[in-house]
Write an enzyme that holds these catalytic residues in place. Structure first.
Site, PDB file in Angstrom:
ATOM      1  N   GLU A  46      39.443  30.099  30.820  1.00  0.00           N
ATOM      2  CA  GLU A  46      38.397  30.910  30.202  1.00  0.00           C
ATOM      3  C   GLU A  46      38.909  31.539  28.912  1.00  0.00           C
ATOM      4  O   GLU A  46      39.929  32.218  28.902  1.00  0.00           O
ATOM      5  CB  GLU A  46      37.938  32.021  31.151  1.00  0.00           C
ATOM      6  CG  GLU A  46      36.881  32.947  30.547  1.00  0.00           C
ATOM      7  CD  GLU A  46      36.531  34.114  31.441  1.00  0.00           C
ATOM      8  OE1 GLU A  46      36.138  35.174  30.903  1.00  0.00           O
ATOM      9  OE2 GLU A  46      36.643  33.985  32.675  1.00  0.00           O
ATOM     10  N   THR A  79      33.057  36.923  28.514  1.00  0.00           N
ATOM     11  CA  THR A  79      32.606  38.111  27.781  1.00  0.00           C
ATOM     12  C   THR A  79      31.357  37.779  26.954  1.00  0.00           C
ATOM     13  O   THR A  79      31.191  38.255  25.833  1.00  0.00           O
ATOM     14  CB  THR A  79      33.723  38.691  26.885  1.00  0.00           C
ATOM     15  OG1 THR A  79      34.973  38.662  27.566  1.00  0.00           O
ATOM     16  CG2 THR A  79      33.441  40.159  26.542  1.00  0.00           C
ATOM     17  N   LYS A 139      31.164  37.421  39.462  1.00  0.00           N
ATOM     18  CA  LYS A 139      32.439  37.986  39.025  1.00  0.00           C
ATOM     19  C   LYS A 139      32.474  39.467  39.388  1.00  0.00           C
ATOM     20  O   LYS A 139      31.609  40.237  38.952  1.00  0.00           O
ATOM     21  CB  LYS A 139      32.580  37.797  37.514  1.00  0.00           C
ATOM     22  CG  LYS A 139      33.712  38.570  36.868  1.00  0.00           C
ATOM     23  CD  LYS A 139      33.697  38.325  35.358  1.00  0.00           C
ATOM     24  CE  LYS A 139      34.734  39.177  34.650  1.00  0.00           C
ATOM     25  NZ  LYS A 139      34.796  38.863  33.206  1.00  0.00           N
TER      26      LYS A 139
END
Length: 219
Positions: A46, A79, A139
């Site tokens: 990621e 993000t 998450k």
């Protein structure tokens, strides 16, 4: 076909067990860290949107994976805070998208492209919202705030939800998160020794990360 691709990518990400979450202030360090992850055998990586030029880094990581015979590695962008970021990341070739909160638009865009959508949550109400939005993975962020006990409590209620705790996960505590019900874990700041990373001690970094992957039970 799209549903099959999503299932295949989730199977691969779940087998990865540990997702390096690369968040750096410069693109060069982010790319170097991703190259270490590739060499160590990571099956999912990621890159956070906060990396300068993250989409170019994504393309470079994809190219490195192809050249090293690791074309099966999943590369995602995290993000993500809005739909435009999600769209741009998918256009650049992201296999999965991650948001720190509940962003239904992210899941819609990801699934339309055959990519995975991971939404962030912390409370039961937020988990319900993430599930309703169709998140493939929820998450738990920041994981360190509640620790493994918090995850275990959520898992007891949402037994069929795939959780990925992120934020404060380390080699020392990841076993506790797996025991609490994590399907995969995200590891960021604790992934690499800062001094070795700054010194570009490649062999030591690869060896240490490979050991962490082994401890995580990566398949």
């Amino acid at each position: 076909m799209t549903d099959t691709l999503i299932q295949q990518r989730w199977s691969a990400l779940r087998a990865a067990r540990l997702i390096p979450v690369l968040r750096y202030r410069d693109a060069e360090t982010a790319l170097y860290a991703a190259q270490i992850a590739l060499r160590a055998g990571c099956r999912g990586i990621e890159l956070t949107w906060t990396i300068p030029g993250v989409l170019e880094v994504l393309r470079a990581v994809r190219a490195d994976a192809q050249l090293s015979g690791r074309a099966d590695v999943l590369v995602g962008v995290g993000t993500i805070l809005d739909g435009e970021q999600a769209r741009l990341a998918l256009e650049a070739g992201a296999d999965f998208l991650v948001s720190p909160g509940v962003l239904p638009e992210l899941v819609e865009l990801a699934h339309a492209a055959g990519a995975l959508g991971m939404l962030g949550a912390f409370t039961p109400t937020e988990v319900i919202a993430a599930r309703a939005a169709g998140a493939d993975v929820v998450k738990i962020f920041p994981a360190s705030t509640g620790g493994p006990a918090h995850l275990a409590a959520l898992k007891s209620v949402f037994a069929d939800t795939a959780f990925c705790p992120t934020g404060g996960v380390s080699r020392d505590n990841m076993a506790a998160y797996f025991q609490a019900g994590a399907a995969v874990v995200g590891m960021g700041g604790n992934l690499f020794d800062a001094q070795r990373l700054a010194a570009r001690d490649t062999d030591a970094l690869v060896q240490a990360l490979a050991g962490t992957l082994h401890a995580a039970g990566a398949g």
